[in-house]
Design a protein around this motif. Sequence first.
Motif, short mmCIF file in Angstrom:
data_model
loop_
_atom_site.label_atom_id
_atom_site.label_comp_id
_atom_site.label_asym_id
_atom_site.label_seq_id
_atom_site.Cartn_x
_atom_site.Cartn_y
_atom_site.Cartn_z
N PHE A 1 13.64 6.58 18.40
CA PHE A 1 12.72 7.04 19.54
C PHE A 1 13.12 8.57 19.68
CE2 PHE A 1 16.37 5.22 21.90
CZ PHE A 1 16.73 6.47 22.53
N LYS A 2 12.50 9.41 20.09
CA LYS A 2 12.82 10.84 20.80
C LYS A 2 12.17 11.08 22.10
CE LYS A 2 12.95 15.49 19.25
NZ LYS A 2 12.52 16.49 18.26
N ALA A 3 13.06 11.91 23.01
CA ALA A 3 12.24 12.43 24.35
C ALA A 3 13.06 13.60 24.58
CB ALA A 3 12.86 11.00 25.30
N SER A 4 12.38 14.28 25.11
CA SER A 4 12.75 15.68 25.54
C SER A 4 13.13 15.72 27.05
CB SER A 4 11.63 16.81 25.33
OG SER A 4 11.19 16.76 23.88
N PHE A 5 13.91 16.59 27.31
CA PHE A 5 14.51 16.80 28.81
C PHE A 5 13.63 17.56 29.39
CE2 PHE A 5 18.69 15.41 26.93
CZ PHE A 5 18.81 14.47 27.83
N LYS A 6 13.04 17.35 30.62
CA LYS A 6 12.20 18.42 31.47
C LYS A 6 12.88 19.72 31.57
CE LYS A 6 9.56 14.48 33.37
NZ LYS A 6 9.18 13.97 34.69
N GLN A 7 14.10 19.43 31.75
CA GLN A 7 15.19 20.69 32.18
C GLN A 7 16.47 20.23 31.62
OE1 GLN A 7 14.94 22.03 36.26
NE2 GLN A 7 15.30 20.01 36.55
N PRO A 8 17.11 21.12 31.17
CA PRO A 8 18.46 20.64 30.81
C PRO A 8 19.12 19.82 31.88
CG PRO A 8 18.11 23.04 30.16
CD PRO A 8 17.03 22.58 31.16
N PRO A 9 19.69 18.79 31.61
CA PRO A 9 20.54 18.06 32.23
C PRO A 9 22.01 18.41 32.53
CG PRO A 9 20.49 16.84 30.50
CD PRO A 9 19.79 18.01 30.14
N SER A 10 22.52 18.21 33.82
CA SER A 10 23.94 18.34 33.92
C SER A 10 24.74 17.13 33.36
CB SER A 10 24.30 18.37 35.59
OG SER A 10 24.36 16.87 35.87
N ASP A 38 20.49 18.08 23.08
CA ASP A 38 19.27 19.02 23.42
C ASP A 38 17.94 18.02 23.70
OD1 ASP A 38 20.70 21.26 22.65
OD2 ASP A 38 20.01 21.62 20.63
N ASP A 39 18.20 16.76 23.16
CA ASP A 39 17.21 15.93 23.53
C ASP A 39 17.82 14.54 23.57
OD1 ASP A 39 17.18 15.26 20.67
OD2 ASP A 39 15.55 16.32 20.12
N PHE A 40 16.97 13.59 23.91
CA PHE A 40 17.54 12.02 23.80
C PHE A 40 16.92 11.38 22.67
CE2 PHE A 40 17.71 7.90 26.58
CZ PHE A 40 19.04 7.59 26.00
N THR A 41 17.76 10.99 21.67
CA THR A 41 17.12 10.19 20.49
C THR A 41 18.07 9.33 20.10
OG1 THR A 41 18.49 11.82 18.93
CG2 THR A 41 16.35 12.51 19.54
N GLY A 42 17.40 8.16 19.40
CA GLY A 42 18.32 7.36 18.79
C GLY A 42 17.25 6.15 18.40
N PHE A 43 18.10 4.81 18.12
CA PHE A 43 17.25 3.76 17.78
C PHE A 43 17.87 2.51 18.37
CE2 PHE A 43 21.08 4.58 14.95
CZ PHE A 43 21.74 3.28 14.96
N VAL A 44 17.27 1.61 18.59
CA VAL A 44 17.38 0.18 19.14
C VAL A 44 17.58 -0.83 18.32
CG1 VAL A 44 17.02 -1.32 21.02
CG2 VAL A 44 16.73 1.26 21.36
N ALA A 69 12.91 10.04 35.31
CA ALA A 69 12.58 11.31 35.88
C ALA A 69 12.96 12.46 35.01
CB ALA A 69 12.99 11.38 37.30
N LEU A 70 13.98 12.44 34.12
CA LEU A 70 14.41 13.56 33.37
C LEU A 70 13.74 13.78 32.21
CD1 LEU A 70 18.31 13.07 33.68
CD2 LEU A 70 17.09 14.71 34.94
N LEU A 71 12.94 12.78 31.66
CA LEU A 71 12.45 12.76 30.26
C LEU A 71 10.99 13.13 30.23
CD1 LEU A 71 14.22 9.88 29.08
CD2 LEU A 71 15.12 11.90 28.84
N SER A 72 10.51 13.53 29.04
CA SER A 72 9.21 13.85 28.78
C SER A 72 8.78 13.84 27.31
CB SER A 72 8.70 15.27 29.39
OG SER A 72 9.17 16.40 28.68
N ASP A 73 7.85 13.76 26.95
CA ASP A 73 7.32 13.79 25.55
C ASP A 73 8.11 12.73 24.69
OD1 ASP A 73 5.89 16.35 25.75
OD2 ASP A 73 7.76 17.62 25.45
N VAL A 74 7.82 11.58 25.36
CA VAL A 74 8.53 10.26 24.60
C VAL A 74 7.65 9.90 23.38
CG1 VAL A 74 9.12 7.90 25.08
CG2 VAL A 74 9.44 9.60 26.79
N SER A 75 8.43 9.67 22.27
CA SER A 75 7.90 9.22 21.21
C SER A 75 8.76 7.96 20.57
CB SER A 75 8.00 10.36 20.19
OG SER A 75 7.53 9.66 18.80
N VAL A 76 8.05 6.83 20.49
CA VAL A 76 8.77 5.75 20.11
C VAL A 76 8.08 5.18 18.55
CG1 VAL A 76 9.28 3.19 20.49
CG2 VAL A 76 9.27 4.91 22.34
N GLY A 77 8.81 5.23 17.57
CA GLY A 77 8.30 4.88 16.37
C GLY A 77 7.87 3.14 15.94
#
Length: 87
Positions: A1-10, A38-44, A69-77
Amino acid sequence: FKASFKQPPSESERDLLINAFLDTVIANGLEFGGGASDDFTGFVVSVKRYGKVDEAQRELVRAWLANHALLSDVSVGPLRDVWHGWG
Protein backbone atom coordinates in the motif's frame (compact mmCIF):
# COMPACT_ATOMS: atom_id res chain seq x y z
CA PHE A 1 0.00 0.00 0.00
CA LYS A 2 0.92 3.62 -0.35
CA ALA A 3 -0.66 6.70 1.19
CA SER A 4 0.36 10.35 1.06
CA PHE A 5 0.40 12.69 4.01
CA LYS A 6 -2.04 15.58 3.71
CA GLN A 7 0.72 17.70 5.24
CA PRO A 8 4.08 16.73 6.74
CA PRO A 9 3.39 15.13 10.14
CA SER A 10 5.35 15.88 13.30
CA GLU A 11 7.48 13.08 14.70
CA SER A 12 4.88 12.38 17.40
CA GLU A 13 2.05 12.28 14.82
CA ARG A 14 4.07 9.85 12.71
CA ASP A 15 4.74 7.63 15.74
CA LEU A 16 1.05 7.66 16.73
CA LEU A 17 0.05 6.75 13.17
CA ILE A 18 2.42 3.79 13.00
CA ASN A 19 1.50 2.54 16.49
CA ALA A 20 -2.24 2.79 15.80
CA PHE A 21 -1.80 0.99 12.47
CA LEU A 22 0.25 -1.75 14.14
CA ASP A 23 -2.42 -2.18 16.82
CA THR A 24 -5.04 -2.64 14.10
CA VAL A 25 -3.13 -5.08 11.91
CA ILE A 26 -1.85 -7.18 14.82
CA ALA A 27 -5.36 -7.41 16.30
CA ASN A 28 -6.48 -8.84 12.94
CA GLY A 29 -3.82 -11.55 12.62
CA LEU A 30 -1.50 -9.50 10.39
CA GLU A 31 1.99 -8.02 10.45
CA PHE A 32 3.29 -4.86 8.79
CA GLY A 33 6.53 -4.13 6.99
CA GLY A 34 7.23 -0.62 5.81
CA GLY A 35 7.50 2.87 7.17
CA ALA A 36 6.58 6.51 7.08
CA SER A 37 8.90 9.19 5.76
CA ASP A 38 7.73 11.29 2.81
CA ASP A 39 4.69 8.99 2.59
CA PHE A 40 3.33 5.92 4.39
CA THR A 41 4.12 2.74 2.48
CA GLY A 42 4.38 -0.93 3.19
CA PHE A 43 2.94 -4.38 2.94
CA VAL A 44 0.84 -6.55 5.21
CA VAL A 45 1.19 -10.31 5.68
CA SER A 46 -0.51 -12.98 7.76
CA VAL A 47 1.10 -13.88 11.08
CA LYS A 48 0.33 -17.54 10.36
CA ARG A 49 3.08 -19.62 8.85
CA TYR A 50 2.19 -19.90 5.15
CA GLY A 51 -0.98 -17.93 5.92
CA LYS A 52 -2.78 -15.70 3.47
CA VAL A 53 -4.33 -12.27 3.77
CA ASP A 54 -7.93 -12.45 2.65
CA GLU A 55 -10.08 -9.87 0.88
CA ALA A 56 -11.81 -8.83 4.13
CA GLN A 57 -8.42 -8.09 5.76
CA ARG A 58 -7.31 -6.19 2.65
CA GLU A 59 -10.44 -4.07 2.85
CA LEU A 60 -9.92 -3.50 6.58
CA VAL A 61 -6.44 -2.11 5.87
CA ARG A 62 -7.70 0.02 2.97
CA ALA A 63 -10.54 1.48 5.03
CA TRP A 64 -8.28 2.20 8.00
CA LEU A 65 -5.82 4.08 5.80
CA ALA A 66 -8.55 5.92 3.88
CA ASN A 67 -10.23 7.08 7.09
CA HIS A 68 -7.11 8.29 8.89
CA ALA A 69 -7.02 12.09 9.26
CA LEU A 70 -3.33 12.41 8.28
CA LEU A 71 -3.55 10.40 5.05
CA SER A 72 -4.77 10.93 1.49
CA ASP A 73 -4.34 9.30 -1.92
CA VAL A 74 -4.53 5.78 -0.50
CA SER A 75 -3.61 2.99 -2.89
CA VAL A 76 -3.85 -0.68 -1.92
CA GLY A 77 -2.58 -3.22 -4.40
CA PRO A 78 -3.98 -6.63 -5.22
CA LEU A 79 -3.46 -9.59 -2.93
CA ARG A 80 -0.25 -11.47 -3.70
CA ASP A 81 1.20 -14.80 -2.64
CA VAL A 82 4.52 -14.06 -0.93
CA TRP A 83 5.33 -17.77 -0.57
CA HIS A 84 4.92 -18.79 -4.20
CA GLY A 85 5.81 -15.71 -6.22
CA TRP A 86 4.08 -12.49 -7.20
CA GLY A 87 2.27 -13.97 -10.20
